[in-house]
Design an enzyme around this catalytic site. Sequence first.
Site, PDB file in Angstrom:
ATOM      1  N   GLU A   1       0.906  -1.157   0.026  1.00  0.00           N
ATOM      2  CA  GLU A   1      -0.093  -0.052  -0.054  1.00  0.00           C
ATOM      3  C   GLU A   1       0.797   1.161   0.153  1.00  0.00           C
ATOM      4  O   GLU A   1       1.846   1.276   0.852  1.00  0.00           O
ATOM      5  CB  GLU A   1      -0.965  -0.078   1.105  1.00  0.00           C
ATOM      6  CG  GLU A   1      -1.983   1.227   1.232  1.00  0.00           C
ATOM      7  CD  GLU A   1      -2.691   1.454   2.362  1.00  0.00           C
ATOM      8  OE1 GLU A   1      -3.681   2.391   2.228  1.00  0.00           O
ATOM      9  OE2 GLU A   1      -2.437   0.730   3.404  1.00  0.00           O
TER      10      GLU A   1
ATOM     11  N   GLU B   1       5.103   4.442   3.643  1.00  0.00           N
ATOM     12  CA  GLU B   1       4.601   5.919   4.069  1.00  0.00           C
ATOM     13  C   GLU B   1       6.058   6.873   4.237  1.00  0.00           C
ATOM     14  O   GLU B   1       7.197   6.323   4.675  1.00  0.00           O
ATOM     15  CB  GLU B   1       4.086   5.781   5.378  1.00  0.00           C
ATOM     16  CG  GLU B   1       3.852   7.199   6.104  1.00  0.00           C
ATOM     17  CD  GLU B   1       2.868   8.196   5.440  1.00  0.00           C
ATOM     18  OE1 GLU B   1       1.866   7.834   4.793  1.00  0.00           O
ATOM     19  OE2 GLU B   1       3.416   9.321   5.053  1.00  0.00           O
TER      20      GLU B   1
ATOM     21  N   ASP C   1       9.718   7.580   0.046  1.00  0.00           N
ATOM     22  CA  ASP C   1       8.907   8.353  -1.187  1.00  0.00           C
ATOM     23  C   ASP C   1       8.399   7.486  -2.239  1.00  0.00           C
ATOM     24  O   ASP C   1       9.375   6.715  -2.814  1.00  0.00           O
ATOM     25  CB  ASP C   1       9.447   9.712  -1.657  1.00  0.00           C
ATOM     26  CG  ASP C   1       8.499  10.612  -2.215  1.00  0.00           C
ATOM     27  OD1 ASP C   1       7.978  10.113  -3.252  1.00  0.00           O
ATOM     28  OD2 ASP C   1       8.881  11.705  -1.984  1.00  0.00           O
TER      29      ASP C   1
ATOM     30  N   ASP D   1      -3.494  11.837  -1.423  1.00  0.00           N
ATOM     31  CA  ASP D   1      -3.598  13.218  -1.316  1.00  0.00           C
ATOM     32  C   ASP D   1      -3.976  13.622  -2.597  1.00  0.00           C
ATOM     33  O   ASP D   1      -3.353  13.522  -3.610  1.00  0.00           O
ATOM     34  CB  ASP D   1      -2.177  13.852  -0.950  1.00  0.00           C
ATOM     35  CG  ASP D   1      -1.593  13.413   0.631  1.00  0.00           C
ATOM     36  OD1 ASP D   1      -2.591  13.124   1.307  1.00  0.00           O
ATOM     37  OD2 ASP D   1      -0.366  13.284   0.706  1.00  0.00           O
TER      38      ASP D   1
ATOM     39  N   THR E   1     -10.435   1.460   4.984  1.00  0.00           N
ATOM     40  CA  THR E   1      -9.187   2.493   5.549  1.00  0.00           C
ATOM     41  C   THR E   1      -9.465   3.469   6.466  1.00  0.00           C
ATOM     42  O   THR E   1     -10.871   3.575   6.805  1.00  0.00           O
ATOM     43  CB  THR E   1      -8.445   3.273   4.291  1.00  0.00           C
ATOM     44  OG1 THR E   1      -9.196   4.207   4.405  1.00  0.00           O
ATOM     45  CG2 THR E   1      -8.493   2.192   3.073  1.00  0.00           C
ATOM     46  N   GLU E   2      -8.631   3.981   7.236  1.00  0.00           N
ATOM     47  CA  GLU E   2      -9.087   5.177   8.251  1.00  0.00           C
ATOM     48  C   GLU E   2      -9.662   6.195   7.622  1.00  0.00           C
ATOM     49  O   GLU E   2     -10.816   6.661   8.154  1.00  0.00           O
ATOM     50  CB  GLU E   2      -7.781   5.777   8.811  1.00  0.00           C
ATOM     51  CG  GLU E   2      -7.762   5.332  10.276  1.00  0.00           C
ATOM     52  CD  GLU E   2      -6.225   5.065  10.815  1.00  0.00           C
ATOM     53  OE1 GLU E   2      -5.329   5.457   9.985  1.00  0.00           O
ATOM     54  OE2 GLU E   2      -6.189   4.755  11.969  1.00  0.00           O
TER      55      GLU E   2
ATOM     56  N   GLU F   1     -11.329   6.065   4.963  1.00  0.00           N
ATOM     57  CA  GLU F   1     -12.856   5.517   4.318  1.00  0.00           C
ATOM     58  C   GLU F   1     -13.866   5.422   5.493  1.00  0.00           C
ATOM     59  O   GLU F   1     -14.788   5.930   5.237  1.00  0.00           O
ATOM     60  CB  GLU F   1     -12.347   4.136   3.652  1.00  0.00           C
ATOM     61  CG  GLU F   1     -13.760   3.368   3.100  1.00  0.00           C
ATOM     62  CD  GLU F   1     -13.158   2.136   2.278  1.00  0.00           C
ATOM     63  OE1 GLU F   1     -11.995   1.788   2.595  1.00  0.00           O
ATOM     64  OE2 GLU F   1     -13.920   1.412   1.468  1.00  0.00           O
TER      65      GLU F   1
END
Length: 217
Positions: free
Chosen positions: A45, A70, A101, A123, A197-198, A200
């Site tokens: 992810e 992340e 990244d 984002d 997801t958080e 979502e």
Amino acid sequence: MRLRHIKGCEDFITDAKECIREDKAIELKGSIQDIFEEKRPLQIEIGMGKGQFIRNMAIAHPDINFIGIEKYESVLMKAIQRKRNLEKDKSIENLRFLCADAKKLSEIFEAGEVDKIFLNFSDPWPKDRHANRRLTSPDFLNIYDTILKKDSVIEFKTDNVGLFEYSLEVVKDSKWKLDFCSFDFHSEKESEGNIMTEYEEKFSSQGNKICKMIISR
Ligand code: SAM
């Protein structure tokens, strides 16, 4: 998601045994699965935030290895702490984290090494001049093209209709094919068994519709 800087997060990430940093991952290119106890199919992810989705995916699919990626250390630190809290009962051996990244992914993964890519609530970068930072921009799709196994897919969910429509345009002008597309994913039969997801959970509870596409090439 950009949390305020948390004092000590750099050292925390450096010391975390379940996490690897970008520079070390580049050195390990071709053997990144060494960070797991066992080699299994690999799903990632990109932009996992605090990691709720990838954690629950790892628990639901113990036969697959997952890497949550992340770029911000303070966010990643939260994801690691939450994994550790859950592990008081049982360790989650098939989940590791990469502090990197997304621009660097083709320097980290071998061609065709990844079995599936998830992009969740990326984002939106609404200003045109920032379009190349969107994780569904043509440059990022080219990176995913190199690391994703043939016949494998990218699954992308968002509540941001602008970003979703932009991504559909990018796909239309590329070698990628649209295998599934919905502007209201939660109302589709395909959402059965969906892991939220958080973001979502947060946005759907506010009444926002969730868009989802699956693409392959
Ligand atoms: N996927 C999570 C969810 O759905 O709850 C978090 C979504 S949050 C809006 C997007 C996350 O992607 C942020 O934590 C951000 O730091 C991360 N991100 C954005 N661009 C990235 C990049 N180029 N490489 C790695 N992570 C990135």
